[in-house]
Design an enzyme around this catalytic site. Structure first.
Site, PDB file in Angstrom:
ATOM      1  CG  ASP A 105      -5.820  -3.173   3.814  1.00  0.00           C
ATOM      2  OD1 ASP A 105      -4.751  -2.813   4.342  1.00  0.00           O
ATOM      3  OD2 ASP A 105      -6.526  -2.429   3.100  1.00  0.00           O
ATOM      4  CG  HIS A 159      -3.891  -1.958  -1.204  1.00  0.00           C
ATOM      5  ND1 HIS A 159      -4.959  -2.803  -1.413  1.00  0.00           N
ATOM      6  CD2 HIS A 159      -4.255  -1.155  -0.180  1.00  0.00           C
ATOM      7  CE1 HIS A 159      -5.919  -2.532  -0.541  1.00  0.00           C
ATOM      8  NE2 HIS A 159      -5.511  -1.518   0.216  1.00  0.00           N
ATOM      9  CG  MET A 205      -8.897   6.536   2.505  1.00  0.00           C
ATOM     10  SD  MET A 205      -8.081   6.640   4.093  1.00  0.00           S
ATOM     11  CE  MET A 205      -7.036   5.170   4.036  1.00  0.00           C
ATOM     12  CB  SER A 227       3.590   0.602   8.489  1.00  0.00           C
ATOM     13  OG  SER A 227       2.346   1.183   8.568  1.00  0.00           O
ATOM     14  CG  MET A 255     -11.233  -3.656   6.070  1.00  0.00           C
ATOM     15  SD  MET A 255      -9.824  -3.113   5.073  1.00  0.00           S
ATOM     16  CE  MET A 255      -8.954  -2.010   6.205  1.00  0.00           C
ATOM     17  CG  PHE A 259      -5.876   6.945   9.935  1.00  0.00           C
ATOM     18  CD1 PHE A 259      -5.423   8.160   9.432  1.00  0.00           C
ATOM     19  CD2 PHE A 259      -7.149   6.875  10.474  1.00  0.00           C
ATOM     20  CE1 PHE A 259      -6.222   9.293   9.488  1.00  0.00           C
ATOM     21  CE2 PHE A 259      -7.959   8.006  10.539  1.00  0.00           C
ATOM     22  CZ  PHE A 259      -7.494   9.219  10.040  1.00  0.00           C
ATOM     23  N   GLY A 260      -3.016   4.070   7.981  1.00  0.00           N
ATOM     24  CA  GLY A 260      -1.986   3.052   8.056  1.00  0.00           C
ATOM     25  C   GLY A 260      -1.391   3.031   9.452  1.00  0.00           C
ATOM     26  CG  MET A 281     -11.510   2.424   2.727  1.00  0.00           C
ATOM     27  SD  MET A 281      -9.884   2.517   3.466  1.00  0.00           S
ATOM     28  CE  MET A 281      -8.874   2.563   1.988  1.00  0.00           C
ATOM     29  CB  SER A 294      -0.870   0.017   1.257  1.00  0.00           C
ATOM     30  OG  SER A 294      -1.375   1.320   1.458  1.00  0.00           O
ATOM     31  CG  ASP A 326      -5.238   2.042   1.151  1.00  0.00           C
ATOM     32  OD1 ASP A 326      -6.131   1.181   1.217  1.00  0.00           O
ATOM     33  OD2 ASP A 326      -4.045   1.836   1.449  1.00  0.00           O
ATOM     34  CG  HIS A 350      -9.253  -0.725   0.205  1.00  0.00           C
ATOM     35  ND1 HIS A 350      -8.567  -0.787   1.394  1.00  0.00           N
ATOM     36  CD2 HIS A 350     -10.570  -0.865   0.523  1.00  0.00           C
ATOM     37  CE1 HIS A 350      -9.431  -0.957   2.388  1.00  0.00           C
ATOM     38  NE2 HIS A 350     -10.653  -0.995   1.881  1.00  0.00           N
TER      39      HIS A 350
HETATM   40  C1  DX5 Z   1      -6.177   1.357   5.942  1.00  0.00           C
HETATM   41  C2  DX5 Z   1      -5.772   0.969   4.559  1.00  0.00           C
HETATM   42  C3  DX5 Z   1      -4.582   0.121   4.476  1.00  0.00           C
HETATM   43  C4  DX5 Z   1      -3.307   0.723   5.011  1.00  0.00           C
HETATM   44  C5  DX5 Z   1      -2.522  -0.405   5.578  1.00  0.00           C
HETATM   45  O1  DX5 Z   1      -7.456   1.880   5.925  1.00  0.00           O
HETATM   46  O2  DX5 Z   1      -6.841   0.281   3.920  1.00  0.00           O
HETATM   47  O3  DX5 Z   1      -4.379  -0.383   3.154  1.00  0.00           O
HETATM   48  O4  DX5 Z   1      -2.521   1.364   4.056  1.00  0.00           O
HETATM   49  O5  DX5 Z   1      -1.434   0.108   6.268  1.00  0.00           O
HETATM   50  P1  DX5 Z   1      -0.643  -0.761   7.330  1.00  0.00           P
HETATM   51  O6  DX5 Z   1      -0.066  -1.938   6.588  1.00  0.00           O
HETATM   52  O7  DX5 Z   1       0.360   0.167   7.853  1.00  0.00           O
HETATM   53  O8  DX5 Z   1      -1.649  -1.218   8.367  1.00  0.00           O
HETATM   54 ZN    ZN Z   2      -6.375  -0.690   1.980  1.00  0.00          ZN
END
Ligand code: DX5
Ligand code: ZN
Length: 219
Positions: A170, A28, A32, A193, A132, A138-139, A63, A4, A30, A61
């Site tokens: 994820d 990937h 949002m 991360s 999920m 958030f990551g 969101m 991601s 994300d 993905h």
């Molecule tokens: C969170 C995202 C993830 C995120 C994962 O809402 O959907 O894809 O980037 O990040 P990590 O691997 O740091 O949890």
């Molecule tokens: Zn994601």
């Protein structure tokens, strides 16, 4: 492996993607909208630019609050897989059809609080299910090991219907957690991360892949 780019350096995305390309299956992305989740990332136009510039196929993905009207646009923009959240969709079957008609694999995601039973009737239609393992938004959050029974349940149901549906996880996927998710039945792994905070994202991906493969082969 689906790195991601959420926590990659957005000022140099092209080189950030190149750092992981050789060791990734999908990139990937994300998306949002600051409505479905309290965070804003890539617009449709920005997503299209990233998809066009990426040397690896993109797994979007979404969101977002309005997947029923907008999900297929990401397929039109060139994503090879488009995932939308069941919690935001009133007409999932139509949305799946629209994504497919635009040429992408169609996938649904469930948040930690959403039971597998909510998407079970869709297994005959989808190409991937995303379970999920953090609250989306958030990551860098902690992996929710309590989602493993839901993954097991999803894996058993997928196997029983005999369709080749990918089962993606994820959130919080890292060296310490990927084996647990693979043993529970996941076969597609998003990692943000754990990849981009590593000194070498490529080596991190190789190690993650090895750990997942080993854990899956022990099952
Ligand atoms: C969170 C995202 C993830 C995120 C994962 O809402 O959907 O894809 O980037 O990040 P990590 O691997 O740091 O949890
Ligand atoms: Zn994601």
């Amino acid at each position: 492996m689906c790195p991601s780019i959420l926590n990659a350096d957005h000022s140099k995305l092209h080189s950030e993607i190149e750092r992981v390309a050789a060791d990734s299956d999908l990139l990937h992305l994300d998306v949002m909208d600051n409505i479905f989740v309290p965070n804003l990332t890539f617009s449709l136009d920005q997503s299209r630019e990233i998809i066009e510039a990426s040397s690896i196929p993109v797994d979007a993905h979404l969101m977002i609050n309005a997947p029923d009207s907008d999900a297929f646009k990401y397929a039109q923009a060139g994503a090879v897989s488009v995932t939308f959240h069941i919690e935001a969709s009133e007409h999932p079957l139509a949305t799946i059809s629209a994504i497919r008609a635009a040429g992408a694999r169609a996938s649904v995601a469930i948040k930690p609080g959403t039971p597998f039973s909510r998407v079970e009737p869709l297994l005959t239609e989808i190409d991937m299910l995303l379970v999920m393992t953090v609250e989306p938004g958030f990551g860098g959050q902690k992996f929710m090991a309590e989602m493993m029974p839901k993954l097991h349940e999803a894996r058993a149901a997928i196997d029983s219907i005999g369709r080749d549906i990918w089962l993606q996880v994820d959130g919080g996927i890292a060296m310490e957690t990927i084996a647990v998710a693979a043993a529970a039945g996941a076969d597609a792994f998003v990692a943000g991360s754990a990849v981009y905070k590593a000194e070498s994202p490529a080596v991190a991906l190789q190690e993650l892949r090895k750990l997942a493969t080993q854990a899956a082969s022990l099952e």
